[in-house]
Design a protein around this motif. Structure first.
Motif, PDB file in Angstrom:
ATOM      1  N   LEU A  10       0.828  -1.204   0.000  1.00 23.47           N
ATOM      2  CA  LEU A  10       0.000   0.000   0.000  1.00 23.47           C
ATOM      3  C   LEU A  10       0.867   1.261   0.000  1.00 23.47           C
ATOM      4  N   SER A  11       1.961   1.224   0.755  1.00 21.84           N
ATOM      5  CA  SER A  11       2.858   2.380   0.824  1.00 21.84           C
ATOM      6  C   SER A  11       3.505   2.653  -0.530  1.00 21.84           C
ATOM      7  N   ARG A  12       3.834   1.582  -1.241  1.00 19.49           N
ATOM      8  CA  ARG A  12       4.412   1.745  -2.583  1.00 19.49           C
ATOM      9  C   ARG A  12       3.415   2.430  -3.521  1.00 19.49           C
ATOM     10  N   ASN A  13       2.167   2.054  -3.423  1.00 21.00           N
ATOM     11  CA  ASN A  13       1.151   2.630  -4.299  1.00 21.00           C
ATOM     12  C   ASN A  13       0.845   4.083  -3.964  1.00 21.00           C
ATOM     13  N   GLU A  14       1.014   4.448  -2.691  1.00 19.92           N
ATOM     14  CA  GLU A  14       0.675   5.794  -2.251  1.00 19.92           C
ATOM     15  C   GLU A  14       1.865   6.750  -2.255  1.00 19.92           C
ATOM     16  N   PHE A  15       3.049   6.243  -2.562  1.00 17.59           N
ATOM     17  CA  PHE A  15       4.256   7.079  -2.441  1.00 17.59           C
ATOM     18  C   PHE A  15       4.176   8.331  -3.326  1.00 17.59           C
ATOM     19  N   ASP A  16       3.662   8.190  -4.526  1.00 17.79           N
ATOM     20  CA  ASP A  16       3.603   9.326  -5.458  1.00 17.79           C
ATOM     21  C   ASP A  16       2.680  10.433  -4.966  1.00 17.79           C
ATOM     22  N   ASN A  17       1.771  10.099  -4.054  1.00 18.48           N
ATOM     23  CA  ASN A  17       0.829  11.087  -3.529  1.00 18.48           C
ATOM     24  C   ASN A  17       1.345  11.795  -2.275  1.00 18.48           C
ATOM     25  N   LEU A  18       2.526  11.384  -1.793  1.00 14.80           N
ATOM     26  CA  LEU A  18       3.075  11.982  -0.575  1.00 14.80           C
ATOM     27  C   LEU A  18       3.646  13.365  -0.855  1.00 14.80           C
ATOM     28  N   ARG A  62       8.077  12.414   1.801  1.00 11.12           N
ATOM     29  CA  ARG A  62       8.982  11.562   1.022  1.00 11.12           C
ATOM     30  C   ARG A  62      10.368  11.519   1.647  1.00 11.12           C
TER      31      ARG A  62
END
Length: 256
Positions: A41-49, A54
């Motif tokens: 889940l963290s990998r999928n949400e990283f771009d939204n951080l 980051r």
């Protein structure tokens, strides 16, 4: 009875009780399973951080996210190892066979600690490698600065949680009372105190808050903790020593 015989006897007791085997197995499954899920889940949400988040992204610590629930099983394991004999009345038989109460208690703790350490270390490494696999190009390497310390620290943390629970159970003697104190402490009180600015400093010195510092590689933004990873682990060890010493002193003074 010689200490080696007592240790052998305690090993037989622990491995013959199904509940202890199940709790250790559950600790592995929950910690690894949640670690994989949250890493993905963290990998999928990283771009939204945000850029700030980051910078604080800690792939190693994220893989240990399941530890918060996995420690629940280690708490139950530690409590059951010590308090089962009190709830069944078998403690009288054990004390009759081993009048040296300190030998009985610390043989029990030694065997259970060895088991918890083995499970904790295996869980730590499996959780790390599978979690990093889920993180893809965000993953950390075992050779990166601080990562090996964090992975080994995860295993030590799980072991110390079990040892602390053994000490509390030795003092209280009741599995229900022990769990009734430990569960709120780790899953309610600790969280609430750390979230309130007036009590945040106190929360930093609770065993779980201090001990979990060893699993961090990247320091969070605005982190004002007055100790480092090894300092946090030392605080947790102090809690464990105090709990086991308290259990030993009360065992020496009370009737079975």
């Amino acid at each position: 009875m010689a200490a080696t015989q007592v240790i052998r006897s305690e090993w037989t007791k622990i491995r013959s009780v199904a509940s202890t085997v199940w709790t250790l197995s559950l600790a592995v499954v929950v910690t690894v399973g949640l670690g994989i899920l949250i890493s993905a889940l963290s990998r999928n949400e990283f771009d939204n951080l945000s850029p700030q988040d980051r910078l604080a992204f800690d792939p190693t610590y994220i893989s240990f996210a399941g530890m918060s629930l996995g420690q629940l099983a280690m708490i139950v394991f530690g409590v059951l190892v010590v308090s089962n004999e009190y709830s069944t009345g078998m403690i009288r038989t054990s004390l009759a066979a081993v009048p040296q109460r300190g030998t009985l208690l610390f043989s029990k703790v030694a065997v259970a600690t060895a088991l918890a350490l083995a499970v904790g270390m295996v869980t730590g490494f499996i959780t790390f490698f599978l979690g990093q696999a889920m993180l893809g190009d965000l993953r950390a390497s075992l050779g990166d600065p601080g990562v090996l310390r964090a992975v080994i620290g995860g295993g030590l943390y799980m072991t110390l949680i079990a040892m602390f629970s053994m000490g509390i159970a030795a003092m209280l003697r009741s599995p229900m009372l022990s769990l009734g104190i430990l569960m709120p402490l780790f899953f309610l009180i600790s969280t609430i105190l750390s979230a309130v600015s007036a009590t945040k400093t106190v929360a930093q010195y609770l065993p779980d808050q201090a001990g979990s510092k060893i699993m961090r590689v990247v320091t969070p933004v605005n982190d004002d903790t007055p100790y480092g990873p090894w300092g946090g682990l030392a605080i947790m060890v102090a809690w464990v020593v105090a709990a086991l010493l308290g259990g030993y002193l009360l065992l020496k003074r009370r009737d079975a």
